[in-house]
Design a protein around this motif. Sequence first.
Motif, PDB file in Angstrom:
ATOM      1  N   PHE A   4      31.700   2.057  -8.215  1.00 58.23           N
ATOM      2  CA  PHE A   4      31.223   3.197  -8.380  1.00 58.23           C
ATOM      3  C   PHE A   4      32.489   4.396  -8.042  1.00 58.23           C
ATOM      4  O   PHE A   4      32.216   5.680  -8.552  1.00 58.23           O
ATOM      5  CB  PHE A   4      29.989   3.602  -7.819  1.00 58.23           C
ATOM      6  CG  PHE A   4      29.032   2.485  -8.138  1.00 58.23           C
ATOM      7  CD1 PHE A   4      28.750   2.327  -9.522  1.00 58.23           C
ATOM      8  CD2 PHE A   4      28.212   1.756  -7.091  1.00 58.23           C
ATOM      9  CE1 PHE A   4      27.828   1.243  -9.681  1.00 58.23           C
ATOM     10  CE2 PHE A   4      27.656   0.744  -7.342  1.00 58.23           C
ATOM     11  CZ  PHE A   4      27.255   0.614  -8.789  1.00 58.23           C
ATOM     12  N   VAL A  50      23.417   2.451  -6.104  1.00 59.70           N
ATOM     13  CA  VAL A  50      23.149   1.823  -7.317  1.00 59.70           C
ATOM     14  C   VAL A  50      21.954   2.406  -8.257  1.00 59.70           C
ATOM     15  O   VAL A  50      22.187   2.587  -9.542  1.00 59.70           O
ATOM     16  CB  VAL A  50      22.704   0.160  -6.968  1.00 59.70           C
ATOM     17  CG1 VAL A  50      22.304  -0.567  -8.245  1.00 59.70           C
ATOM     18  CG2 VAL A  50      23.739  -0.416  -6.685  1.00 59.70           C
ATOM     19  N   GLN A  58      21.458   5.703  -8.374  1.00 59.00           N
ATOM     20  CA  GLN A  58      22.022   6.647  -9.023  1.00 59.00           C
ATOM     21  C   GLN A  58      22.740   6.394 -10.086  1.00 59.00           C
ATOM     22  O   GLN A  58      22.868   7.117 -10.900  1.00 59.00           O
ATOM     23  CB  GLN A  58      22.668   7.637  -8.117  1.00 59.00           C
ATOM     24  CG  GLN A  58      23.165   8.997  -8.374  1.00 59.00           C
ATOM     25  CD  GLN A  58      22.179   9.918  -9.095  1.00 59.00           C
ATOM     26  OE1 GLN A  58      21.041   9.959  -8.046  1.00 59.00           O
ATOM     27  NE2 GLN A  58      22.017  10.352 -10.064  1.00 59.00           N
ATOM     28  N   TYR A  59      23.738   5.135  -9.784  1.00 62.34           N
ATOM     29  CA  TYR A  59      24.363   4.805 -11.131  1.00 62.34           C
ATOM     30  C   TYR A  59      23.789   4.618 -12.339  1.00 62.34           C
ATOM     31  O   TYR A  59      23.988   4.883 -13.582  1.00 62.34           O
ATOM     32  CB  TYR A  59      25.134   3.753 -10.732  1.00 62.34           C
ATOM     33  CG  TYR A  59      25.838   3.082 -11.987  1.00 62.34           C
ATOM     34  CD1 TYR A  59      27.265   3.632 -12.252  1.00 62.34           C
ATOM     35  CD2 TYR A  59      25.540   1.798 -12.341  1.00 62.34           C
ATOM     36  CE1 TYR A  59      27.779   2.846 -13.338  1.00 62.34           C
ATOM     37  CE2 TYR A  59      26.173   1.160 -13.326  1.00 62.34           C
ATOM     38  CZ  TYR A  59      27.249   1.740 -13.850  1.00 62.34           C
ATOM     39  OH  TYR A  59      28.023   1.122 -14.912  1.00 62.34           O
ATOM     40  N   ASP A  66      21.945   7.665 -13.891  1.00 57.64           N
ATOM     41  CA  ASP A  66      23.122   8.251 -14.679  1.00 57.64           C
ATOM     42  C   ASP A  66      23.345   7.722 -16.116  1.00 57.64           C
ATOM     43  O   ASP A  66      23.705   8.166 -17.165  1.00 57.64           O
ATOM     44  CB  ASP A  66      24.405   8.470 -13.993  1.00 57.64           C
ATOM     45  CG  ASP A  66      24.388   9.218 -12.707  1.00 57.64           C
ATOM     46  OD1 ASP A  66      23.454  10.276 -12.868  1.00 57.64           O
ATOM     47  OD2 ASP A  66      25.210   9.114 -11.873  1.00 57.64           O
ATOM     48  N   GLN A  67      23.322   6.250 -16.042  1.00 60.14           N
ATOM     49  CA  GLN A  67      23.550   5.481 -17.405  1.00 60.14           C
ATOM     50  C   GLN A  67      22.344   5.742 -18.168  1.00 60.14           C
ATOM     51  O   GLN A  67      22.652   5.758 -19.417  1.00 60.14           O
ATOM     52  CB  GLN A  67      23.650   4.129 -16.930  1.00 60.14           C
ATOM     53  CG  GLN A  67      24.980   3.643 -16.178  1.00 60.14           C
ATOM     54  CD  GLN A  67      26.252   4.056 -17.104  1.00 60.14           C
ATOM     55  OE1 GLN A  67      26.969   4.890 -16.840  1.00 60.14           O
ATOM     56  NE2 GLN A  67      26.550   3.156 -17.905  1.00 60.14           N
TER      57      GLN A  67
END
Length: 286
Positions: free
Chosen positions: A205, A258, A260-261, A264-265
């Motif tokens: 990330f 993870v 937050q990732y 965002d996706q």
Amino acid sequence: MNRAALVTVAVVSLAVGIFIGSVGFQYLSGGKGKAQKSEKTGEAAKIDTLEVIGNVVIAEEDLQAAKNVPGLAPNQDLKRSLEKIALFYNAAKEKGITQDPEAQRMAYWADKSVYADLYYQKYVVPLIRVDTNAVDSFIKAHRDEFSKEVAMMMVVYKDPKLTDTLRKLLKDGSYAANLMLEEFAKSGKIGIQPSPYQNLGLGRFAMSPQEYESLRKAKVGDVVGPFQVAPGTYALAKIADIRRVPLSNLSPEVKSVVYQYLLDQRRKAVEDSLFEVLSKKYAGGK
């Protein structure tokens, strides 16, 4: 125009020293208890006017809306903030800025952005959801990375011509090589910083795919990089140690990154999907 939303934009803009959000105030005018027409219904709506500066109305509703603005200092005088906006607006009007074509385009888009943001918050945000099961599934799918922690010796520098020399010194690791690194540090050419154990999975990330792949494949004693850690700033890392950790012991911080990732996706997927649907509806698919 939605007065509460407009006030929120204006106060936030003022709080950070940017007045672009306040341009929408040119649409608001009136007196004590004076009715203002709703653009949507054409009906008159009463507002509890506190003060009129020029032709700008400050209402009780404005202060209540401003209190909900996140990030404002608890002791900020919101009424004074709105008064500043009104005063600067009147001064701008006197100087003819409100008739400037560029300023009018800014006001045009400030107006549209208020409604677009309200639509986004009301109809798009509820679609952007990620549950804990998705986080756990992602971590398990990449268990080989998230079950490793890496300790490194970081060397940060600005002159890219030093890369080969620093790489050799780090790889050497001898007493003489370490002395030379210390001399570089004393002269201010490099910074040396040991990095405590970091979860390897988090690297995906924070790095480009190429950088992360080089770190993922590295073994103890390898030197990886250079990585660009800031504009004009680079870093080399020597792998000091790699240890295994059970997934059940992952820190909340790892799972938070993870999450937050994945959020965002999900946000990107929702926005892209809506962009396609709304483009076909309002812009002929353009």
